[in-house]
Scaffold this motif. Structure first.
Motif, PDB file in Angstrom:
ATOM      1  N   ALA A  39       0.835  -1.196   0.000  1.00  0.00           N
ATOM      2  CA  ALA A  39       0.000   0.000   0.000  1.00  0.00           C
ATOM      3  C   ALA A  39       0.872   1.250   0.000  1.00  0.00           C
ATOM      4  O   ALA A  39       0.562   2.246  -0.654  1.00  0.00           O
ATOM      5  CB  ALA A  39      -0.922  -0.010   1.215  1.00  0.00           C
TER       6      ALA A  39
ATOM      7  N   VAL B 207       4.582  -0.785   3.674  1.00  0.00           N
ATOM      8  CA  VAL B 207       3.430  -1.179   4.490  1.00  0.00           C
ATOM      9  C   VAL B 207       2.482  -1.939   3.576  1.00  0.00           C
ATOM     10  O   VAL B 207       2.051  -1.408   2.546  1.00  0.00           O
ATOM     11  CB  VAL B 207       2.724   0.056   5.083  1.00  0.00           C
TER      12      VAL B 207
ATOM     13  N   ALA C   7      -0.984  -3.736   2.260  1.00  0.00           N
ATOM     14  CA  ALA C   7      -2.393  -3.364   2.319  1.00  0.00           C
ATOM     15  C   ALA C   7      -3.056  -4.041   3.516  1.00  0.00           C
ATOM     16  O   ALA C   7      -2.883  -5.233   3.752  1.00  0.00           O
ATOM     17  CB  ALA C   7      -3.098  -3.766   1.029  1.00  0.00           C
ATOM     18  N   GLY C   8      -3.799  -3.257   4.301  1.00  0.00           N
ATOM     19  CA  GLY C   8      -4.496  -3.780   5.471  1.00  0.00           C
ATOM     20  C   GLY C   8      -3.660  -3.844   6.728  1.00  0.00           C
ATOM     21  O   GLY C   8      -4.186  -4.133   7.804  1.00  0.00           O
ATOM     22  N   ASP C   9      -2.354  -3.565   6.622  1.00  0.00           N
ATOM     23  CA  ASP C   9      -1.491  -3.570   7.804  1.00  0.00           C
ATOM     24  C   ASP C   9      -1.773  -2.355   8.687  1.00  0.00           C
ATOM     25  O   ASP C   9      -2.235  -1.306   8.212  1.00  0.00           O
ATOM     26  CB  ASP C   9      -0.013  -3.545   7.397  1.00  0.00           C
ATOM     27  N   ARG C  10      -1.459  -2.488   9.956  1.00  0.00           N
ATOM     28  CA  ARG C  10      -1.531  -1.371  10.901  1.00  0.00           C
ATOM     29  C   ARG C  10      -0.136  -1.231  11.520  1.00  0.00           C
ATOM     30  O   ARG C  10       0.250  -2.026  12.377  1.00  0.00           O
ATOM     31  CB  ARG C  10      -2.594  -1.644  11.966  1.00  0.00           C
TER      32      ARG C  10
ATOM     33  N   ILE D 284      -5.877   4.302   2.837  1.00  0.00           N
ATOM     34  CA  ILE D 284      -4.797   4.450   3.818  1.00  0.00           C
ATOM     35  C   ILE D 284      -5.176   5.566   4.777  1.00  0.00           C
ATOM     36  O   ILE D 284      -5.574   6.657   4.347  1.00  0.00           O
ATOM     37  CB  ILE D 284      -3.471   4.803   3.109  1.00  0.00           C
TER      38      ILE D 284
ATOM     39  N   ASP E 103     -10.683  -2.860   6.719  1.00  0.00           N
ATOM     40  CA  ASP E 103      -9.394  -3.302   6.185  1.00  0.00           C
ATOM     41  C   ASP E 103      -8.546  -2.115   5.742  1.00  0.00           C
ATOM     42  O   ASP E 103      -7.661  -2.250   4.906  1.00  0.00           O
ATOM     43  CB  ASP E 103      -9.598  -4.288   5.031  1.00  0.00           C
TER      44      ASP E 103
ATOM     45  N   THR F  16      -5.642   0.388   5.620  1.00  0.00           N
ATOM     46  CA  THR F  16      -4.232   0.392   5.996  1.00  0.00           C
ATOM     47  C   THR F  16      -4.001   1.576   6.918  1.00  0.00           C
ATOM     48  O   THR F  16      -4.411   2.696   6.614  1.00  0.00           O
ATOM     49  CB  THR F  16      -3.343   0.527   4.740  1.00  0.00           C
TER      50      THR F  16
END
Length: 259
Positions: free
Chosen positions: A9, A32, A34-37, A175, A205, A207
């Motif tokens: 992302a 980072v 996609a969907g990561d925190r 994002i 979902d 990011t």
């Protein structure tokens, strides 16, 4: 549309940022998914907020490339040279990115509802009735349905920050950038804002790239934590690992000071 299943992302490739002789980011490489925190921690001045400002195009990198969903954001390589991307192309990519700031940046002359619907109507071209319905749904989610017609100046700091979160989400970003979103709040107001953000992390979902000094929040919400110092990443790991057994001496010192 880029294949977000295989492309990060967010991707920084050799990004450098200087203010005069002060090197804030030094050849930064990170991505980072996609969907990561992902939460960025580290001392003040280590470059964390600058990363968010670059992603919002509030600052411009001196070197390197930034990609969003695999698409060059502000510069691209052409004929072996780094060249600026036209503003029209930048703005199309920028729509995928939303940000919540330390200072809420709401329009004081507008109602809560008007603050939330302004950009969807005028930037995205969303019909007014649709924008209002979406805004009312978001106000329900952030616990402020009863403040729809209030002026932002009538709200507490915590309520204003929750309006700012709803306003960012109204643009349906892929994002979401969070810059010390509780640092301007009185301690008793922090919990409500963090609860809203936890709910977003658990139920969407989106990011998320987070800069915070709320280490418990970082531990609960993130799936990766990056420790910054001197414009570089010096350690990265799963929250449980970095908070219970950090490997780098500088990370150990920092966490001893803030925990």
């Amino acid at each position: 549309m880029p294949d977000t299943a295989t492309k990060p992302a967010i991707q920084f490739q050799g990004v450098g940022k200087r203010f005069g002789d002060n090197v804030v980011l030094d050849g930064l490489d990170f991505s980072v998914a996609a969907g990561d925190r992902v939460t960025l921690i580290g001392p003040s001045g280590s470059g964390k907020t600058t990363i968010l400002r670059l992603l919002m195009t509030l600052e411009e990198a001196n070197d390197g490339l930034i990609l969003v969903d695999g698409v060059p954001y502000t510069h691209e390589m052409r004929g072996g040279k780094r060249v600026a991307i036209p503003e029209k192309r930048r703005s199309l990519v920028r729509r995928r990115v939303g940000m919540v700031f330390q200072q809420f940046n709401l329009f004081p002359n507008m109602s809560v509802l008007e603050n939330i619907i302004e950009a969807p109507i005028h930037v995205l071209g969303v019909p007014k009735a649709e924008a209002i319905a979406k805004a009312e749904d978001l106000l329900e989610k952030v616990g402020l349905a009863d403040k729809r017609d209030a002026r932002c100046t009538q709200l507490s700091g915590g309520q204003q920050q929750r309006v700012a979160i709803a306003r960012a989400l109204a643009m349906e970003p892929e994002i979401l950038l969070l810059d010390e979103v509780t640092s301007a709040l009185d301690p008793e107001l922090v919990a409500d804002v963090l609860a809203v953000l936890r709910n977003i992390a658990e139920t969407t979902d989106i990011t998320m790239l987070i800069v915070t000094h709320e280490m418990q929040f970082a531990r609960e919400v993130s799936n990766r934590v990056l420790m910054f110092d001197g414009g570089k990443i010096i350690e990265e790991a799963h929250p449980e690992e970095i908070f219970t057994s950090p490997k780098h001496e500088r990370t150990q010192e920092f966490l001893r000071a803030v925990l």
